[in-house]
Design an enzyme around this catalytic site. Sequence first.
Site: not given
Ligand code: DSN
Length: 408
Positions: A50, A52, A195, A221, A224, A230
Amino acid sequence: MLNEIMDSEINKLIDLEEKRQKNTIGLIASENIVSPQVREATGSVLTHKYAEGYPGKRYYGGNQIIDEIETMAIERVCKLFGTKFANVQPHAGSQANMAVYFALMEYGDKFLGLDLSHGGHLTHGSPVNFSGKIYRPIHYQVNKEGWLDYNEIEKIAKKEKPKLIQCGYTACPRTIDFKRFKEIADSVDAYLMADVAHTAGLIAGKAFPSPVGYADAITFTTHKTLRGPRGAVMLWDNEELEKKMRMAVFPGLQGGPMENVIAAKAVCFYEAMQPEFKEYAKQVVKNARTLAEELMSLGFKLITEGTDSHLILIDLHNKEITGKEAQNWLETAGIVCNKNTVPYDDKSPFVTSGIRFGTPIVTTRGMKESEMKMIADWVNKIIESKGENSEKIKKEVEEFAGKWPLFA
Ligand code: DSN
């Protein structure tokens, strides 16, 4: 087989999922395959802790090593993208976006983002999402050919005077003019937020334009094109925003950070700094372009007639089939993608008139232009036969895909 897991039911399912990933061609644009090192960090003893708070200011003891790890992740991601500040704690892209909204807007404020059905994201103001419930989103759209229309965006911004303008998308294949967006935002005294979840890896690998230097806040994120665990990250440069951004994540909306995932993010940032990653990012785009050209030469209609990124959006109207049908027929043959609305779609998001392809996974597995041509050919045969030969092609796809390692 994962012998360490005592729960044989879950063990068997993980094993089956690994086989599925290995024996199919993954074309989901938002997915990737991580290195063994990223996986190892994710599954490490750090999951026990933990923490925090933030490095140097935690609410629990025993965080000296955790502090070093989180500091390293912050320093690496700032170096990778060239920003002054980063928060590596957001559990997911939605949380990162929420934290930026918390930091830069008050409830009820107006913001401008791309319509979800034109390639935006749920968190860009969809009425079913928090972003559409607690703020007042207004939307711009792409033009009939699928391109951003900066003059139109400027017109809407000047009329509506939003507090924040959102750019960065989930289904737009082309580059974004971040400088133009900044000029529009400045002209109405709005924050610019980018984003770049889909393209973060391409940006890190210098294969796509960067919003750094233009956007007041950047989110993405890490799982990707960036090929990490993730999770998500927020970046910014303005010192005056530091406290607001920090407080928005913790204690604003999250509790204990996932330090195992933060360590895995640090590993992925290190990997993304290596020269091989630049080669990877370039190859992702080359593969997407080759796949796009092949598909167009076979009679497929692509939104914007091509791509500058990892992503292709196919409009199936001329084939007189739906995205749902195409996704199912392709999946039967072992080619995994997602149905996707196309701009001005006449069908619901559960049916759609399009499918979205992406090349991050196949490129990680080591495939190049010649394999993209084979994939285009299979896609064409499956769609032309309306799924009649999916079962037959499944055998070819399985034999082909099974030969490639998951992480080359
Ligand atoms: N779910 C994602 C996508 O497939 O583009 C976006 O967060």
